[in-house]
Design an enzyme around this catalytic site. Structure first.
Site, PDB file in Angstrom:
ATOM      1  N   ASP A 212       0.807  -1.225   0.000  1.00  0.00           N
ATOM      2  CA  ASP A 212       0.000   0.000   0.000  1.00  0.00           C
ATOM      3  C   ASP A 212       0.848   1.288   0.000  1.00  0.00           C
ATOM      4  O   ASP A 212       1.577   1.547   0.960  1.00  0.00           O
ATOM      5  CB  ASP A 212      -0.912   0.025   1.220  1.00  0.00           C
ATOM      6  CG  ASP A 212      -1.708  -1.264   1.401  1.00  0.00           C
ATOM      7  OD1 ASP A 212      -1.179  -2.356   1.112  1.00  0.00           O
ATOM      8  OD2 ASP A 212      -2.855  -1.172   1.866  1.00  0.00           O
TER       9      ASP A 212
ATOM     10  N   HIS B   6     -10.340   0.846   0.533  1.00  0.00           N
ATOM     11  CA  HIS B   6     -10.442   2.287   0.260  1.00  0.00           C
ATOM     12  C   HIS B   6     -10.636   2.603  -1.233  1.00  0.00           C
ATOM     13  O   HIS B   6     -10.474   3.762  -1.641  1.00  0.00           O
ATOM     14  CB  HIS B   6      -9.192   3.020   0.772  1.00  0.00           C
ATOM     15  CG  HIS B   6      -9.103   3.064   2.261  1.00  0.00           C
ATOM     16  ND1 HIS B   6      -9.956   3.819   3.032  1.00  0.00           N
ATOM     17  CD2 HIS B   6      -8.280   2.426   3.137  1.00  0.00           C
ATOM     18  CE1 HIS B   6      -9.652   3.654   4.325  1.00  0.00           C
ATOM     19  NE2 HIS B   6      -8.633   2.811   4.405  1.00  0.00           N
TER      20      HIS B   6
ATOM     21  N   HIS C 231      -6.316  -8.428   0.019  1.00  0.00           N
ATOM     22  CA  HIS C 231      -6.305  -7.243   0.874  1.00  0.00           C
ATOM     23  C   HIS C 231      -7.137  -7.578   2.111  1.00  0.00           C
ATOM     24  O   HIS C 231      -8.373  -7.603   2.049  1.00  0.00           O
ATOM     25  CB  HIS C 231      -6.899  -6.075   0.074  1.00  0.00           C
ATOM     26  CG  HIS C 231      -6.635  -4.766   0.696  1.00  0.00           C
ATOM     27  ND1 HIS C 231      -5.448  -4.083   0.512  1.00  0.00           N
ATOM     28  CD2 HIS C 231      -7.382  -3.990   1.512  1.00  0.00           C
ATOM     29  CE1 HIS C 231      -5.494  -2.946   1.178  1.00  0.00           C
ATOM     30  NE2 HIS C 231      -6.654  -2.869   1.799  1.00  0.00           N
TER      31      HIS C 231
ATOM     32  N   HIS D 114      -0.137  -2.975   6.250  1.00  0.00           N
ATOM     33  CA  HIS D 114       0.921  -1.975   6.121  1.00  0.00           C
ATOM     34  C   HIS D 114       2.194  -2.345   6.878  1.00  0.00           C
ATOM     35  O   HIS D 114       3.059  -1.486   7.075  1.00  0.00           O
ATOM     36  CB  HIS D 114       0.453  -0.583   6.576  1.00  0.00           C
ATOM     37  CG  HIS D 114      -0.626   0.006   5.721  1.00  0.00           C
ATOM     38  ND1 HIS D 114      -0.980   1.342   5.779  1.00  0.00           N
ATOM     39  CD2 HIS D 114      -1.443  -0.539   4.795  1.00  0.00           C
ATOM     40  CE1 HIS D 114      -1.969   1.583   4.927  1.00  0.00           C
ATOM     41  NE2 HIS D 114      -2.273   0.445   4.321  1.00  0.00           N
TER      42      HIS D 114
END
Ligand code: FE2
Ligand code: FE2
Length: 278
Positions: free
Chosen positions: A8, A68, A155, A182
């Protein structure tokens, strides 16, 4: 074939880090195809055409998304005309999402690469079953027969769901790699059936942060439970995190996977590779 996958990209720090390091990595590692997860590229939330173009200019061949995906509303129309942008595959059919969740690419050397983006269901907004969705996509594009490489970006929040997906795709994908948390995990391996796997690729972000965000607001929320404003990306130099994968040209399965970390605060590691041959 030599593949790169980067986790990301968070805000300007992540975009600038990728622009600084990806061209050199492409050259030194001889990367034929590069996928970048870009769900946090636009100020931490989603993707815009302008931010996507920065990542393509840096050397990304394909951008994947995540929870997102639609934070920037222009993504809903941009994705219709940008086939290099891949959103999660497993939206409910009734959502009729724009764009594609699985996309075939052809490299400059004429190799066919299938990229699939999936959203996990544990501790996330629950979409349709990602296992059924990927099963259909893999069935339609057999590795080593119809495609030269398959890259699956799951994800997802929890490690167990990502590991299960690795095993579910083992032998049918070149790489299954996680995104969203992350933080790069230390479990890069080739699974028994030949699929390269790492639970999370890590982010392209400033790690003097809380998962890429400026520390102040997350700390305020954790310590006081009172929101004081929006999260915003931390602005220091990024560590660019991802994986390097070599595939067998005949089978499309993995021969090697190595973590990549360069720039910023994290301890660097860049694989030693020989001259590009295939
Ligand atoms: Fe993310
Ligand atoms: Fe995410």
């Amino acid at each position: 074939m030599r593949l790169g996958f980067f986790g990301d990209v968070v805000g300007r720090s992540g975009r600038e880090g990728l622009a600084e390091h990806l061209p050199g990595l492409r050259r030194v590692l001889g990367l034929e195809f590069v996928v970048v997860n870009a769900e946090n590229a636009a100020a931490g939330f989603g993707i815009t055409e302008a931010t996507a173009n920065e990542l393509f200019a840096a050397g990304a061949d394909c951008l994947t998304l995540g929870n997102h995906a639609w934070d920037q509303k222009e993504a809903l129309t941009y994705i219709v005309r940008e086939p290099r942008l891949v959103r999660p595959l497993n939206y409910p059919a009734l959502a009729d999402p724009p764009g594609r969740g699985a996309q075939m690419f052809e490299t400059e050397l004429g190799k066919r690469v299938l990229v699939i983006n999936l959203l996990g269901r544990i501790s996330m907004d629950s979409l349709d079953d990602p296992f059924s969705a990927v099963d259909r996509a893999l069935h339609d594009a057999p590795l080593g027969a119809v495609v030269d490489a398959v890259i699956v970006d799951l994800h997802a929040e929890v490690t167990s769901e990502k590991m299960a997906m690795g095993h579910f795709c083992d032998g049918r994908a070149s790489l299954v790699v996680g995104t969203h948390t992350h933080v790069p995990t230390a479990d890069a391996q080739i699974l028994p059936g030949g699929t390269a796997y790492q639970t999370d690729a890590g982010a392209c972000a400033d790690y003097d942060s809380v998962i890429g965000n400026d520390k102040e607001e997350p700390l305020r929320r954790f310590t006081t439970r009172i929101s004081g404003g929006r999260f915003k990306p931390a602005e220091g130099p990024a560590s660019v995190c991802g994986v390097y994968v070599e595939t067998d040209p005949a089978s499309g399965l993995a021969r090697r996977i190595e973590p990549i970390r360069i720039g910023g605060r994290l301890k660097e590691t860049v694989p030693e590779v020989g001259t590009v041959t295939a």
